[in-house]
Design a protein around this motif. Structure first.
Motif, PDB file in Angstrom:
ATOM      1  N   GLY A  37       1.122  -1.361  -0.058  1.00 56.09           N
ATOM      2  CA  GLY A  37      -0.640  -0.230   0.332  1.00 56.09           C
ATOM      3  C   GLY A  37       0.970   1.041   0.141  1.00 56.09           C
ATOM      4  O   GLY A  37       0.725   2.600  -0.898  1.00 56.09           O
ATOM      5  N   ALA A  38       2.365   0.867   0.708  1.00 60.73           N
ATOM      6  CA  ALA A  38       2.958   2.638   0.704  1.00 60.73           C
ATOM      7  C   ALA A  38       3.286   2.802  -0.775  1.00 60.73           C
ATOM      8  O   ALA A  38       3.539   4.474  -0.626  1.00 60.73           O
ATOM      9  N   ALA A  39       4.049   1.893  -1.424  1.00 61.93           N
ATOM     10  CA  ALA A  39       4.079   2.034  -2.870  1.00 61.93           C
ATOM     11  C   ALA A  39       3.341   2.283  -3.429  1.00 61.93           C
ATOM     12  O   ALA A  39       3.666   3.527  -4.388  1.00 61.93           O
ATOM     13  N   VAL A  40       1.598   2.212  -3.364  1.00 59.79           N
ATOM     14  CA  VAL A  40       1.221   2.563  -4.760  1.00 59.79           C
ATOM     15  C   VAL A  40       0.576   3.649  -4.155  1.00 59.79           C
ATOM     16  O   VAL A  40       0.138   4.906  -4.828  1.00 59.79           O
ATOM     17  N   ALA A  41       0.702   4.028  -2.570  1.00 55.78           N
ATOM     18  CA  ALA A  41       0.890   5.680  -2.613  1.00 55.78           C
ATOM     19  C   ALA A  41       1.063   6.572  -2.926  1.00 55.78           C
ATOM     20  O   ALA A  41       1.238   7.734  -2.511  1.00 55.78           O
ATOM     21  N   ARG A  42       2.496   6.273  -2.622  1.00 57.47           N
ATOM     22  CA  ARG A  42       3.693   6.746  -3.454  1.00 57.47           C
ATOM     23  C   ARG A  42       3.488   7.440  -5.101  1.00 57.47           C
ATOM     24  O   ARG A  42       3.436   8.331  -5.505  1.00 57.47           O
ATOM     25  N   ASP A  43       2.887   5.971  -6.028  1.00 61.55           N
ATOM     26  CA  ASP A  43       3.162   6.377  -6.723  1.00 61.55           C
ATOM     27  C   ASP A  43       1.425   6.378  -7.893  1.00 61.55           C
ATOM     28  O   ASP A  43       2.142   7.218  -8.876  1.00 61.55           O
ATOM     29  N   TRP A  44       0.342   5.825  -6.773  1.00 63.35           N
ATOM     30  CA  TRP A  44      -0.578   6.143  -7.512  1.00 63.35           C
ATOM     31  C   TRP A  44      -1.632   7.176  -6.118  1.00 63.35           C
ATOM     32  O   TRP A  44      -2.429   6.374  -6.149  1.00 63.35           O
ATOM     33  N   PRO A  45      -1.546   8.213  -6.169  1.00 67.90           N
ATOM     34  CA  PRO A  45      -2.789   8.223  -4.989  1.00 67.90           C
ATOM     35  C   PRO A  45      -4.310   8.508  -4.967  1.00 67.90           C
ATOM     36  O   PRO A  45      -4.081   8.518  -4.394  1.00 67.90           O
ATOM     37  N   GLU A  46      -4.041   8.945  -6.614  1.00 67.83           N
ATOM     38  CA  GLU A  46      -5.497   8.677  -6.687  1.00 67.83           C
ATOM     39  C   GLU A  46      -6.030   7.604  -6.754  1.00 67.83           C
ATOM     40  O   GLU A  46      -7.055   6.912  -6.655  1.00 67.83           O
ATOM     41  N   ALA A  47      -5.723   5.772  -6.494  1.00 65.66           N
ATOM     42  CA  ALA A  47      -6.167   5.106  -6.702  1.00 65.66           C
ATOM     43  C   ALA A  47      -5.801   4.360  -5.184  1.00 65.66           C
ATOM     44  O   ALA A  47      -5.750   4.939  -4.605  1.00 65.66           O
ATOM     45  N   THR A  48      -7.771   3.449  -4.899  1.00 63.86           N
ATOM     46  CA  THR A  48      -7.670   3.159  -3.813  1.00 63.86           C
ATOM     47  C   THR A  48      -6.816   1.644  -3.878  1.00 63.86           C
ATOM     48  O   THR A  48      -6.714   1.087  -5.112  1.00 63.86           O
ATOM     49  N   VAL A  49      -6.647   1.243  -2.662  1.00 61.03           N
ATOM     50  CA  VAL A  49      -5.319   0.068  -2.498  1.00 61.03           C
ATOM     51  C   VAL A  49      -6.696  -0.728  -1.659  1.00 61.03           C
ATOM     52  O   VAL A  49      -7.080  -0.521  -0.608  1.00 61.03           O
ATOM     53  N   VAL A  50      -6.800  -2.206  -2.236  1.00 56.94           N
ATOM     54  CA  VAL A  50      -7.365  -2.947  -1.347  1.00 56.94           C
ATOM     55  C   VAL A  50      -6.814  -4.170  -1.119  1.00 56.94           C
ATOM     56  O   VAL A  50      -5.698  -4.196  -1.117  1.00 56.94           O
ATOM     57  N   ALA A  51      -7.503  -4.596  -0.133  1.00 58.61           N
ATOM     58  CA  ALA A  51      -6.362  -6.375   0.902  1.00 58.61           C
ATOM     59  C   ALA A  51      -6.686  -7.144  -0.564  1.00 58.61           C
ATOM     60  O   ALA A  51      -5.181  -7.770  -0.499  1.00 58.61           O
ATOM     61  N   ASP A  52      -6.799  -7.864  -1.079  1.00 64.79           N
ATOM     62  CA  ASP A  52      -6.829  -8.359  -2.093  1.00 64.79           C
ATOM     63  C   ASP A  52      -8.196  -8.744  -2.812  1.00 64.79           C
ATOM     64  O   ASP A  52      -8.319  -7.790  -3.431  1.00 64.79           O
ATOM     65  N   ALA A  53      -8.146  -9.762  -3.592  1.00 64.76           N
ATOM     66  CA  ALA A  53      -8.387 -10.107  -5.328  1.00 64.76           C
ATOM     67  C   ALA A  53     -10.076  -9.558  -5.072  1.00 64.76           C
ATOM     68  O   ALA A  53     -10.632  -9.056  -5.714  1.00 64.76           O
ATOM     69  N   ALA A  54     -10.565  -9.954  -4.080  1.00 61.89           N
ATOM     70  CA  ALA A  54     -11.897 -10.555  -3.855  1.00 61.89           C
ATOM     71  C   ALA A  54     -12.587  -9.469  -4.063  1.00 61.89           C
ATOM     72  O   ALA A  54     -13.787  -8.538  -4.071  1.00 61.89           O
ATOM     73  N   MET A  55     -11.764  -8.298  -2.970  1.00 61.08           N
ATOM     74  CA  MET A  55     -12.384  -7.116  -2.757  1.00 61.08           C
ATOM     75  C   MET A  55     -12.288  -5.500  -4.064  1.00 61.08           C
ATOM     76  O   MET A  55     -13.774  -5.044  -4.394  1.00 61.08           O
ATOM     77  N   LEU A  56     -11.544  -6.319  -4.931  1.00 60.03           N
ATOM     78  CA  LEU A  56     -11.164  -5.523  -6.642  1.00 60.03           C
ATOM     79  C   LEU A  56     -12.720  -5.935  -7.424  1.00 60.03           C
ATOM     80  O   LEU A  56     -13.491  -5.687  -8.211  1.00 60.03           O
ATOM     81  N   LEU A  57     -12.478  -7.964  -6.736  1.00 61.93           N
ATOM     82  CA  LEU A  57     -13.448  -8.184  -7.902  1.00 61.93           C
ATOM     83  C   LEU A  57     -15.051  -7.683  -8.066  1.00 61.93           C
ATOM     84  O   LEU A  57     -15.562  -8.033  -9.093  1.00 61.93           O
ATOM     85  N   SER A  58     -15.474  -7.514  -6.653  1.00 59.42           N
ATOM     86  CA  SER A  58     -16.478  -7.445  -6.009  1.00 59.42           C
ATOM     87  C   SER A  58     -17.586  -5.785  -6.022  1.00 59.42           C
ATOM     88  O   SER A  58     -18.246  -5.928  -6.705  1.00 59.42           O
ATOM     89  N   ASP A  59     -15.785  -5.324  -6.823  1.00 64.18           N
ATOM     90  CA  ASP A  59     -16.349  -3.556  -7.301  1.00 64.18           C
ATOM     91  C   ASP A  59     -17.324  -3.664  -8.258  1.00 64.18           C
ATOM     92  O   ASP A  59     -16.323  -3.593  -9.277  1.00 64.18           O
ATOM     93  N   PRO A  60     -18.355  -3.067  -7.862  1.00 59.99           N
ATOM     94  CA  PRO A  60     -18.991  -2.764  -9.802  1.00 59.99           C
ATOM     95  C   PRO A  60     -18.722  -1.633 -10.527  1.00 59.99           C
ATOM     96  O   PRO A  60     -19.040  -1.572 -11.467  1.00 59.99           O
ATOM     97  N   ALA A  61     -17.744  -0.208 -10.254  1.00 58.26           N
ATOM     98  CA  ALA A  61     -17.537   0.047 -10.489  1.00 58.26           C
ATOM     99  C   ALA A  61     -16.097  -0.723 -11.373  1.00 58.26           C
ATOM    100  O   ALA A  61     -15.544   0.490 -12.497  1.00 58.26           O
ATOM    101  N   ILE A  62     -15.773  -1.554 -10.834  1.00 56.98           N
ATOM    102  CA  ILE A  62     -14.623  -1.336 -12.540  1.00 56.98           C
ATOM    103  C   ILE A  62     -14.584  -2.459 -13.401  1.00 56.98           C
ATOM    104  O   ILE A  62     -15.800  -3.432 -13.046  1.00 56.98           O
ATOM    105  N   ASP A  63     -14.476  -1.966 -14.683  1.00 60.48           N
ATOM    106  CA  ASP A  63     -14.533  -2.830 -15.893  1.00 60.48           C
ATOM    107  C   ASP A  63     -13.892  -3.472 -16.484  1.00 60.48           C
ATOM    108  O   ASP A  63     -14.345  -4.895 -17.399  1.00 60.48           O
ATOM    109  N   LEU A  64     -12.692  -3.334 -15.894  1.00 57.35           N
ATOM    110  CA  LEU A  64     -11.705  -4.215 -16.925  1.00 57.35           C
ATOM    111  C   LEU A  64     -10.903  -4.265 -15.145  1.00 57.35           C
ATOM    112  O   LEU A  64      -9.717  -3.557 -14.827  1.00 57.35           O
TER     113      LEU A  64
END
Length: 340
Positions: A37-64
């Motif tokens: 998460g720290a690396a993402v916050a440094r490189d892509w501060p506008e991106a949300t960090v999630v703990a695991d793939a399941a959380m990302l896949l359950s997000d209806p806002a993600i297209d790709l």
């Protein structure tokens, strides 16, 4: 705007996929599943960090969903993403078992989702140059083509690729075989030799595969103990030869932390240009085409937004993994295997 979720923020995710996604119009990197998460916050501060793939896949806002994780996780993650009605990009290799690849293609077709594999080396400067030379016909009928990728790495590199991965054939083989298939099509026979040459290695760190096309021979090979690399491309035909040394410069730029918008990105240095020797023995330096890995993700945008063919159809990547399976069988059985 196509909203992108990236799974994995190791070298592939952080150095290649994220910067390329961020540089292509029509894509927005919105979520990254990683423990870094720290690396993402440094490189892509506008991106949300999630703990695991399941959380990302359950997000209806993600297209790709882009999968940049260890090889063995590609198939189950892609299956979950397609089942969640996401478009999917998988880092190479596509899968470790071709049967899984066929199942993913069927699932993507059933769901009406795009499925593509990151064979970014189709947009290398040297490969594009070879494509242009072959299209021009200046080499005549090709008798022998050699595609090689050599390293000098006596020590085992830390990380999963060399310590828990499926070996050099699964790591570099997909790039080389995909390029060979793009240039020459499917071979009629395959003969392979695999070896584990470093004492501490647990998987093969050398391979040489000979693809037969009638009397033409195409050799794809990679080695880990060559301090003086062989030519990256060497093509020999009735009209002359083309020989090119060195690796495309894009990886070094991205690994160095520079974006793909860096001036000169994808351009070979003049000293890296290849040499064409004609039938009369005259040698000419050939200016390299400009490489640009961003073209992969531009193709992804066109596939999702406009219904264009994916930049790398998953069936192309499946054919590569089928050839790798044949090569392993050839090496095990120590014989040349005809292909249908």
């Amino acid at each position: 705007m196509i909203r992108v979720g990236l799974i994995g923020y190791g070298v592939a995710g952080a150095s290649f996929h994220a910067p390329l996604i961020g540089a292509v119009p029509g894509l927005r990197l919105t979520s990254i599943a990683t423990s870094r998460g720290a690396a993402v916050a440094r490189d892509w501060p506008e991106a949300t960090v999630v703990a695991d793939a399941a959380m990302l896949l359950s997000d209806p806002a993600i297209d790709l969903v882009v999968i940049a994780t260890p090889d063995s996780s590609h198939a189950p993650l892609a299956q979950a993403a397609l089942t969640a009605d996401k478009h999917v990009v998988i880092d190479k290799p596509f899968v470790t078992d071709p049967a899984d690849g066929a199942a993913l293609i069927a699932l993507a077709e059933a769901r009406g989702r795009m499925l593509s594999v990151f064979h970014n080396r189709r947009w290398d400067a040297d490969f594009l140059t070879v494509q242009r030379i072959l299209a021009d016909g200046v080499l005549g009928d090709i008798a022998l083509a050699e595609l090689r990728w050599d390293r000098f790495r006596p020590a085992i590199k830390p990380g999963w690729r060399e310590q828990q991965g499926a070996g050099l054939l699964n790591d570099l083989g997909p790039h080389l075989l995909d390029q060979a298939l793009q240039l020459f099509g499917r071979p009629d026979a395959v003969a392979a030799d695999l070896a584990t040459q470093r004492a501490a290695a647990t998987t093969e760190d050398y391979f040489e595969i000979t693809l037969s096309f009638g009397e033409r021979r195409v050799i794809v090979s990679a080695a880990t103990l060559l301090a003086q690399p062989r030519a990256r491309f060497a093509l020999h035909g009735t009209g002359g030869s083309f020989v090119k040394y060195g690796i495309d410069p894009q990886e070094a730029v991205l690994r160095g932390g520079y974006p793909p918008t860096t001036p000169g990105f994808g351009e070979d240095a003049p000293e890296a240009y290849g040499t064409l020797t004609d039938a009369a023995g005259t040698a000419l330096r050939i200016v390299s085409a400009r490489g640009d890995w961003r073209r992969f993700y531009s193709g992804v945008v066109a596939a999702i937004a406009e219904g264009a063919s994916p930049p790398v159809p998953a069936r192309d990547a499946l054919e590569v993994m089928e050839l790798i399976a044949v090569a392993r069988r050839s090496a095990d059985e120590r014989r040349r295997l005809p292909q249908p």
